[in-house]
Design a protein around this motif. Structure first.
Motif, PDB file in Angstrom:
ATOM      1  N   LEU A 127       0.837  -1.198   0.000  1.00  0.00           N
ATOM      2  CA  LEU A 127       0.000   0.000   0.000  1.00  0.00           C
ATOM      3  C   LEU A 127       0.874   1.251   0.000  1.00  0.00           C
ATOM      4  N   LEU A 128       1.956   1.167   0.762  1.00  0.00           N
ATOM      5  CA  LEU A 128       2.878   2.297   0.877  1.00  0.00           C
ATOM      6  C   LEU A 128       3.444   2.674  -0.494  1.00  0.00           C
ATOM      7  N   SER A 129       3.849   1.660  -1.272  1.00  0.00           N
ATOM      8  CA  SER A 129       4.390   1.937  -2.607  1.00  0.00           C
ATOM      9  C   SER A 129       3.338   2.604  -3.484  1.00  0.00           C
ATOM     10  N   PHE A 130       2.105   2.072  -3.441  1.00  0.00           N
ATOM     11  CA  PHE A 130       1.030   2.672  -4.237  1.00  0.00           C
ATOM     12  C   PHE A 130       0.793   4.114  -3.828  1.00  0.00           C
ATOM     13  N   LEU A 131       0.944   4.353  -2.546  1.00  0.00           N
ATOM     14  CA  LEU A 131       0.636   5.678  -2.008  1.00  0.00           C
ATOM     15  C   LEU A 131       1.706   6.701  -2.372  1.00  0.00           C
ATOM     16  N   VAL A 132       2.983   6.336  -2.227  1.00  0.00           N
ATOM     17  CA  VAL A 132       4.022   7.356  -2.371  1.00  0.00           C
ATOM     18  C   VAL A 132       4.590   7.451  -3.782  1.00  0.00           C
ATOM     19  N   LEU A 133       4.610   6.351  -4.541  1.00  0.00           N
ATOM     20  CA  LEU A 133       5.237   6.432  -5.864  1.00  0.00           C
ATOM     21  C   LEU A 133       4.591   7.501  -6.765  1.00  0.00           C
ATOM     22  N   PRO A 134       3.241   7.597  -6.796  1.00  0.00           N
ATOM     23  CA  PRO A 134       2.659   8.679  -7.604  1.00  0.00           C
ATOM     24  C   PRO A 134       3.074  10.069  -7.113  1.00  0.00           C
ATOM     25  N   LEU A 135       3.275  10.188  -5.808  1.00  0.00           N
ATOM     26  CA  LEU A 135       3.664  11.497  -5.267  1.00  0.00           C
ATOM     27  C   LEU A 135       5.117  11.836  -5.620  1.00  0.00           C
ATOM     28  N   TYR A 136       5.885  10.822  -5.989  1.00  0.00           N
ATOM     29  CA  TYR A 136       7.279  11.050  -6.365  1.00  0.00           C
ATOM     30  C   TYR A 136       7.408  11.593  -7.793  1.00  0.00           C
ATOM     31  N   ILE A 137       6.310  11.554  -8.562  1.00  0.00           N
ATOM     32  CA  ILE A 137       6.387  11.875  -9.995  1.00  0.00           C
ATOM     33  C   ILE A 137       7.010  13.257 -10.284  1.00  0.00           C
ATOM     34  N   PRO A 138       6.596  14.316  -9.570  1.00  0.00           N
ATOM     35  CA  PRO A 138       7.214  15.617  -9.861  1.00  0.00           C
ATOM     36  C   PRO A 138       8.739  15.595  -9.718  1.00  0.00           C
ATOM     37  N   VAL A 139       9.207  14.925  -8.676  1.00  0.00           N
ATOM     38  CA  VAL A 139      10.653  14.850  -8.468  1.00  0.00           C
ATOM     39  C   VAL A 139      11.311  14.088  -9.618  1.00  0.00           C
ATOM     40  N   LEU A 140      10.656  13.018 -10.050  1.00  0.00           N
ATOM     41  CA  LEU A 140      11.171  12.217 -11.172  1.00  0.00           C
ATOM     42  C   LEU A 140      11.256  13.068 -12.435  1.00  0.00           C
ATOM     43  N   VAL A 141      10.162  13.788 -12.731  1.00  0.00           N
ATOM     44  CA  VAL A 141      10.096  14.570 -13.970  1.00  0.00           C
ATOM     45  C   VAL A 141      11.177  15.647 -13.998  1.00  0.00           C
ATOM     46  N   GLN A 165      18.624  25.813 -14.796  1.00  0.00           N
ATOM     47  CA  GLN A 165      18.216  26.578 -13.614  1.00  0.00           C
ATOM     48  C   GLN A 165      16.752  26.361 -13.203  1.00  0.00           C
ATOM     49  N   PRO A 166      15.792  26.397 -14.171  1.00  0.00           N
ATOM     50  CA  PRO A 166      14.394  26.201 -13.753  1.00  0.00           C
ATOM     51  C   PRO A 166      14.188  24.878 -13.022  1.00  0.00           C
ATOM     52  N   TYR A 167      14.863  23.830 -13.495  1.00  0.00           N
ATOM     53  CA  TYR A 167      14.734  22.521 -12.868  1.00  0.00           C
ATOM     54  C   TYR A 167      15.238  22.568 -11.422  1.00  0.00           C
ATOM     55  N   LEU A 168      16.402  23.196 -11.270  1.00  0.00           N
ATOM     56  CA  LEU A 168      16.981  23.268  -9.917  1.00  0.00           C
ATOM     57  C   LEU A 168      16.095  24.070  -8.985  1.00  0.00           C
ATOM     58  N   LEU A 169      15.538  25.167  -9.515  1.00  0.00           N
ATOM     59  CA  LEU A 169      14.680  26.005  -8.673  1.00  0.00           C
ATOM     60  C   LEU A 169      13.436  25.238  -8.243  1.00  0.00           C
ATOM     61  N   LEU A 170      12.850  24.503  -9.198  1.00  0.00           N
ATOM     62  CA  LEU A 170      11.641  23.748  -8.856  1.00  0.00           C
ATOM     63  C   LEU A 170      11.949  22.659  -7.823  1.00  0.00           C
ATOM     64  N   LEU A 171      13.063  21.954  -8.036  1.00  0.00           N
ATOM     65  CA  LEU A 171      13.418  20.901  -7.075  1.00  0.00           C
ATOM     66  C   LEU A 171      13.673  21.492  -5.691  1.00  0.00           C
ATOM     67  N   SER A 172      14.334  22.650  -5.666  1.00  0.00           N
ATOM     68  CA  SER A 172      14.581  23.313  -4.373  1.00  0.00           C
ATOM     69  C   SER A 172      13.259  23.692  -3.720  1.00  0.00           C
ATOM     70  N   ALA A 173      12.314  24.143  -4.560  1.00  0.00           N
ATOM     71  CA  ALA A 173      11.005  24.516  -4.015  1.00  0.00           C
ATOM     72  C   ALA A 173      10.314  23.296  -3.404  1.00  0.00           C
ATOM     73  N   PHE A 174      10.386  22.156  -4.108  1.00  0.00           N
ATOM     74  CA  PHE A 174       9.802  20.922  -3.550  1.00  0.00           C
ATOM     75  C   PHE A 174      10.435  20.601  -2.212  1.00  0.00           C
ATOM     76  N   MET A 175      11.758  20.765  -2.176  1.00  0.00           N
ATOM     77  CA  MET A 175      12.454  20.396  -0.944  1.00  0.00           C
ATOM     78  C   MET A 175      12.023  21.287   0.213  1.00  0.00           C
ATOM     79  N   ILE A 176      11.948  22.596  -0.049  1.00  0.00           N
ATOM     80  CA  ILE A 176      11.572  23.520   1.029  1.00  0.00           C
ATOM     81  C   ILE A 176      10.134  23.242   1.483  1.00  0.00           C
ATOM     82  N   LEU A 177       9.280  23.014   0.501  1.00  0.00           N
ATOM     83  CA  LEU A 177       7.874  22.742   0.819  1.00  0.00           C
ATOM     84  C   LEU A 177       7.749  21.490   1.691  1.00  0.00           C
TER      85      LEU A 177
END
Lengths: 223, 214
Positions: free
Chosen positions: A162-176, A193-205
């Motif tokens: 269940l855990l895999s089903f739950l979190v793997l879809p949520l990982y998609i933005p990080v994957l993309v 740069q845009p990629y790095l900024l978005l990933l940093s934003a995910f991390m802070i969030l």
């Protein structure tokens, strides 16, 4: 508050030191998945270099879910988790310490092993540096989102699946965006740069919300 | 310091375990919780800790709800459940150190070693608890009591897996705590002879209610 963070962090690292196999499982899984792909799709340099960013990230996602299920369940089973809930410290802080320990044991090794993957897939040196950087930004997000899922599925039968089903879809933005950054660094004239900024934003969030959400989920799971 | 419970009702799943439960516990008092298996003893203890949410009623510590006091209440509380809450890969000393540090105070390694010796683990301090027997693991968990500063002890079946000598030792520890102005609530089928201090009895189940103070 800070002391509770250090106590829990030190405890989890000490426990991992006593049971090294759990740490190495994740790392070996990552390496095995990575090295299976050239065998499957052939060793043509062009194809390998092109698919490398995606493979690295997918392997990282799968490897990080591997250890998630033990993040809280071992503490849950021996009663130490309920004792954490009963200490006069903020649960979010202690949960954050557990997430940091989890990342140090499962995320950081992947970042450090990345150059090896780069060699295997004949990625240019500059892109290897980018790969390490995006893994450094992205893997903490995986640990933090994963912790929420682990807390929600705690104590359920078949919780691991269940855990895999739950979190793997949520990982998609990080994957993309993680894979996108590595691809962009290999293409000519594309800014990463845009990629790095978005990933940093995910991390802070996730830094802000994940410990709090995980603590809330744990309280529900214990009840 | 008082722990006051007013009109408490607890429901697990869709079964009502008890309702209208009221009692008060003062310093120098020990509450013995009695009742058949499945009568809700553990549920009551966990509710008193704040781990479970009650359906109805209030739990007050010095007149303030424990939900409102939050970490201030937990500062005063030591709970020992069915699980020993020790890590099998850590040694007895490491387990005790982590548990007391998380409890919010640092008595120092000397005091911790003394506590382990006093609880009968002399020579076993540096063994991974995995290698200890059931009773010895329980002793590791109970060693916390000896270095605790918490006022309210909530102990769920503390005598399980202990040998005769350890049972007597634990009885003395609890009695000393209560005599020194502490409070304790325990479920057990074992008598705890206390020299001084009052023992209250509370029965859950069909004939629910506070029994006469002994």
């Amino acid at each position: 508050m800070l002391s509770a963070f250090w106590i829990v962090l030190k405890r989890d690292l000490l426990l991992a030191l006593r049971r090294r196999n759990e740490v190495f499982t994740v790392l070996f899984f990552f390496i095995v998945v990575i090295s299976l792909f050239p065998l499957g799709v052939g060793v043509e340099e062009k194809i390998l270099t092109k698919i490398a960013p995606g493979i690295v990230w997918i392997a990282a996602l799968l490897a990080s879910t591997l250890a998630l299920d033990r993040l809280f369940s071992s503490d849950f089973e021996d009663g130490t988790l309920e004792q954490l809930l009963l200490t006069p410290h903020s649960l979010s802080v202690m949960v954050f310490a557990k997430i940091v320990a989890h990342w140090l044991l499962t995320g950081l090794p992947l970042v450090l092993i990345a150059p090896l993957v780069g060699l295997l897939y004949q990625i240019p040196v500059d892109s290897i540096a980018v790969m390490m950087l995006v893994l450094l930004l992205g893997t903490p997000v995986l640990s933090m989102i994963g912790a929420i899922g682990a807390a929600l599925t705690l104590g359920l039968r078949g919780g691991g699946v269940l855990l895999s089903f739950l979190v793997l879809p949520l990982y998609i933005p990080v994957l993309v965006y993680g894979a996108g950054a590595i691809s962009a660094s290999m293409a000519q004239g594309v800014s990463i740069q845009p990629y790095l900024l978005l990933l940093s934003a995910f991390m802070i969030l996730s830094l802000i919300f994940a410990p709090w959400a995980t603590a809330a989920a744990l309280k529900i799971s214990i009840e | 310091m008082t722990l006051q419970v007013n009109n408490l009702q607890c429901i697990r799943g869709d079964r009502e375990l008890f309702s209208g439960l009221s009692f008060a516990l003062q310093q120098k008092q020990l509450l013995m919780l009695e009742g058949a298996n499945g009568s809700g003893k553990t549920t009551l203890l966990r509710t008193l800790c704040g781990l479970y949410l009650q359906e109805q009623g209030d739990i007050l510590w010095d007149g303030v709800s424990i939900r409102k006091l939050d970490d201030q209440y937990r500062q005063e509380l030591l709970y020992l459940g069915h699980y020993n809450a020790i890590k099998m890969d850590l040694t007895a000393l490491e387990n005790l150190r982590i548990n007391t540090l998380l409890g919010g105070y640092n008595p120092g390694d000397n005091a911790l070693m003394q506590a382990l010796d006093a609880i009968g683990l002399f020579g076993f301090e540096d063994y991974p608890t995995r290698q200890l027997s059931q009773g010895q693991k329980r002793r590791v968990a109970l060693a916390r009591l000896l270095v605790s500063k918490q006022k309210l002890w909530i102990l769920d079946e503390p005598f399980v897996a202990l040998d005769v000598a350890a049972v007597e030792l634990l009885q003395n520890i609890i009695a000393a705590h209560v005599d020194a102005g502490g409070m304790a609530i325990l479920t057990t089928h074992q008598e705890v002879p206390l020299t001084t201090g009052a023992v209250k009895r509370l029965r859950l189940g069909e004939k629910q209610g506070v029994l006469a103070d002994a």
